[in-house]
Design an enzyme around this catalytic site. Structure first.
Site, PDB file in Angstrom:
ATOM      1  N   CYS A  31       0.829  -1.210   0.000  1.00  0.00           N
ATOM      2  CA  CYS A  31       0.000   0.000   0.000  1.00  0.00           C
ATOM      3  C   CYS A  31       0.865   1.264   0.000  1.00  0.00           C
ATOM      4  CB  CYS A  31      -0.907  -0.048   1.232  1.00  0.00           C
ATOM      5  SG  CYS A  31      -1.789   1.477   1.587  1.00  0.00           S
ATOM      6  N   CYS A  34      -0.027   3.913   2.588  1.00  0.00           N
ATOM      7  CA  CYS A  34       0.378   3.443   3.923  1.00  0.00           C
ATOM      8  C   CYS A  34       1.843   3.794   4.175  1.00  0.00           C
ATOM      9  CB  CYS A  34       0.202   1.927   4.049  1.00  0.00           C
ATOM     10  SG  CYS A  34      -1.495   1.360   3.871  1.00  0.00           S
TER      11      CYS A  34
END
Length: 107
Positions: A31, A34
């Site tokens: 991600c 993230c």
């Protein structure tokens, strides 16, 4: 100082039984957003270590917890106090926006 990892094995001790507020960053290796928010959370943790604990939970390695807390998109952050979710934050945000979201806990 970087955020410590938690897992299904340590969840109760790290999060539910913790003293004070705990922000859990639900994230995954793949991600991009993230990875962008991680250093921001590390900064907030080091500047507010006495006020809030920030932990990371890899949703790929801990799918039961991701399902239990209805994590449908990441990054997702949840603030726990006394074992209960008190606030949810969805998506990567700049530091000032996260600090505003967390003002009740770090202000």
């Amino acid at each position: 100082m970087s955020a410590k990892a938690t897992s299904e094995a340590t969840w109760v001790q790290d999060v539910l039984a913790a003293e004070g507020p705990v922000l859990v960053d639900f994230w995954a290796e793949w991600c991009g957003p993230c990875r962008m928010v991680a250093p921001v959370l590390d900064e907030i943790q080091s500047e507010n270590a006495e006020k809030i604990t920030i932990l990371k939970l890899n949703v790929d390695e801990n799918p039961q917890l991701a399902m239990q807390y209805q994590i449908t998109s990441i990054p997702a952050m949840k603030v726990f106090v006394g074992g209960e979710v008190k606030q949810s934050i969805i998506g990567a945000k700049p530091k000032f926006a996260l600090e505003q979201d967390l003002a009740a806990f770090i202000g």
